[in-house]
Design an enzyme around this catalytic site. Structure first.
Site, PDB file in Angstrom:
ATOM      1  CB  SER A 243      22.171 -27.035  -2.090  1.00 46.50           C
ATOM      2  OG  SER A 243      21.038 -26.229  -1.889  1.00 46.50           O
ATOM      3  CD  GLU A 244      18.009 -28.929   1.898  1.00 48.06           C
ATOM      4  OE1 GLU A 244      19.241 -28.726   1.922  1.00 48.06           O
ATOM      5  OE2 GLU A 244      17.211 -28.369   2.673  1.00 48.06           O
ATOM      6  CG  ASN A 245      18.280 -27.265  -4.662  1.00 47.85           C
ATOM      7  OD1 ASN A 245      19.180 -27.224  -3.830  1.00 47.85           O
ATOM      8  ND2 ASN A 245      18.306 -26.542  -5.766  1.00 47.85           N
ATOM      9  N   GLY A 246      19.543 -30.686  -4.847  1.00 47.36           N
ATOM     10  CA  GLY A 246      20.250 -31.515  -5.814  1.00 47.36           C
ATOM     11  C   GLY A 246      21.573 -30.971  -6.297  1.00 47.36           C
TER      12      GLY A 246
ATOM     13  CB  SER B 142      19.528 -34.544  -3.108  1.00 47.52           C
ATOM     14  OG  SER B 142      19.927 -33.606  -2.139  1.00 47.52           O
TER      15      SER B 142
END
Lengths: 218, 233
Positions: free
Chosen positions: A46-49, A88
């Site tokens: 998930s690209e928020n980290g 990320s």
């Protein structure tokens, strides 16, 4: 019959491989997580980290500091890691994610994708989509084949502002599974009960139809 | 002598020196890990013509959304502004400028800015409206665009724990943009849930070393949830 949202997700899930790190976009792509085969391990990025996204929390597990890229509350799976946005996107832009699945408004026969902006109507922003399509080699776009008004979304040339140029090689719609190569869509599979003629009629871009186009199996 | 002690005792002190027209870099993703009290202090200060660099712009009435109420923001640099009706209204009305920036490019712009790198090449955005007016260069047969880094007059950060020297640890996915933003401010202000004595935090677990931090303040937080999603227990 055109595929349901769940069936589109099931077809995409057939492209998963054991040990894959996968980024799933918002909407139908998110549903792919429900169809990971039992004998397979995949890890969701998930690209928020967050690498190793788990299921939604139970009521007593809800934590404002634990969300996914869709801003939904989630949990971390066993073996997960959490990191900064720069880390990320190093994973994403560095080509370390094995499979990216995302939605789109339009795709064209050159592999261009438009998914983030409708001039005069929608100005929400691209989020991480431009990074994802630029950084990944293995991308599947999922979308409906045509709009509610019957207009094809598989075009000769995208009409909307692009998210990425020449980066899409695979598309799964409610009617078909297609590859994009050499300036054309290649029809690889059709939804059960959907005719090649219907797919041809709803594809505005150049469509190559092999001699045998099997029905999808689930 | 304050030495390395970064602790300040009021939000007035935390943002002292902030004036009209400044560029402010803010950590946070959606409403997760946002410096909510520092944002409220900017509203109290009433400074205007601000350029705000943040992945999102809060929601109506919370987070950075509150700075739109008195039209304090001149320009937003963000990747996604979807959840804010006032934002959209001011944008369409020409009162607000927005520079939509891909999320990874935004993170890298902050990281590079803090690391003294003025610009970098990236494939992200090539062939799209984001590339307009930017230098293109080919490496190994692939096209890249030149993106300039970002620094701010202030960076406002939400941490979990810090020691008095300004060594900061973030909690779960509230980390997000905070570590990069913290490096990119001329004055970096961090608000946290707990302040401990130097030596109490494990040195190898520090996310933001105190060298980046100018002011540190203890806060209490609402931590509003944007989309609560649950499964049956």
């Amino acid at each position: 019959m055109a595929l349901s949202r769940e069936q589109i997700a099931m077809r995409i899930a057939q492209e998963l491989q054991d040990g894959f790190y996968v980024n799933l976009g918002i909407g139908i792509p998110t549903l792919v997580a429900n169809y990971v085969p039992d004998n397979m391990e995949v890890m969701l990025q998930s690209e928020n980290g967050l690498l190793g996204m788990g299921p939604f929390p139970t009521e007593d597990q809800v934590d404002a500091d634990m969300i996914n890229a869709g801003k939904q509350t989630v949990t971390a799976a066993k073996g997960a890691s959490i990191f900064s946005s720069a880390e990320s996107f190093a994973m994403i832009r560095g080509g370390h994610v094995d499979l990216t699945v995302l939605g789109a408004f339009e795709v064209d026969q050159e592999g261009n994708i438009a998914s983030w902006m409708i001039p005069g109507k929608l100005i929400k922003g691209m989020g991480g989509a431009m990074d994802l399509v630029a950084g990944a080699d293995n991308i599947i776009v999922c979308m409906t084949h045509a709009s509610k008004h019957g207009e094809s979304k598989l075009l000769e040339k995208c009409s909307l502002p692009l998210t990425g140029a020449g980066c899409i090689k695979k598309v799964v719609t409610d009617l078909a599974y297609m590859e994009i190569d050499n300036g054309a869509f290649i029809l690889r599979e059709r939804a059960p009960g959907v005719s090649v003629e219907e797919i041809q009629q709803k594809t505005a871009g150049k469509l190559i139809i092999p001699d045998h186009v099997p029905e999808m199996t689930f | 002598m304050a030495g390395f002690n970064k602790v300040v005792n009021s939000y007035e002190e935390a943002l002292a020196g902030m004036t009209d027209g400044m560029t402010i870099i803010a950590g946070g993703f959606g409403l997760c890990g946002i410096p909510e009290n520092l944002i409220n202090q900017i509203k109290t200060l009433g400074v205007k013509d601000l350029t705000i660099v943040s992945n999102n712009c809060g929601v109506d009435g919370f987070g950075l959304g509150v700075l739109l109420e008195d039209k304090q923001v001149k320009k937003m640099v963000s990747s996604y502004v979807g959840e804010n009706a006032m934002f959209e209204a001011q944008l369409l009305g020409g009162e607000l400028e927005v520079e939509l920036t891909p999320q990874g490019t935004l993170a890298e712009k902050m990281r590079a800015g803090g690391a003294g790198i003025p610009a970098f090449y990236t494939a992200t955005g090539y062939g799209t409206p984001v590339a307009e007016g930017k230098e293109v260069r080919e490496f190994d047969g692939r096209k890249y665009i030149l993106e300039e880094s970002i620094t701010g007059d202030f960076a406002i950060i939400k941490g979990w724990k810090a020691d008095r020297y300004g060594n900061v640890i973030y909690r779960h996915t509230a980390q997000n943009f905070n570590p990069m933003a913290a490096t990119a401010g001329k004055i970096t202000v961090v608000e946290v849930e707990e302040i401990v004595e130097p030596g109490e935090l494990e040195p190898s677990q520090i996310h933001t070393p105190g060298i980046y931090v100018d002011r540190l303040i203890l806060g209490t937080f609402e931590k509003r949830i944007e989309q609560k999603t649950v499964r049956e227990g």
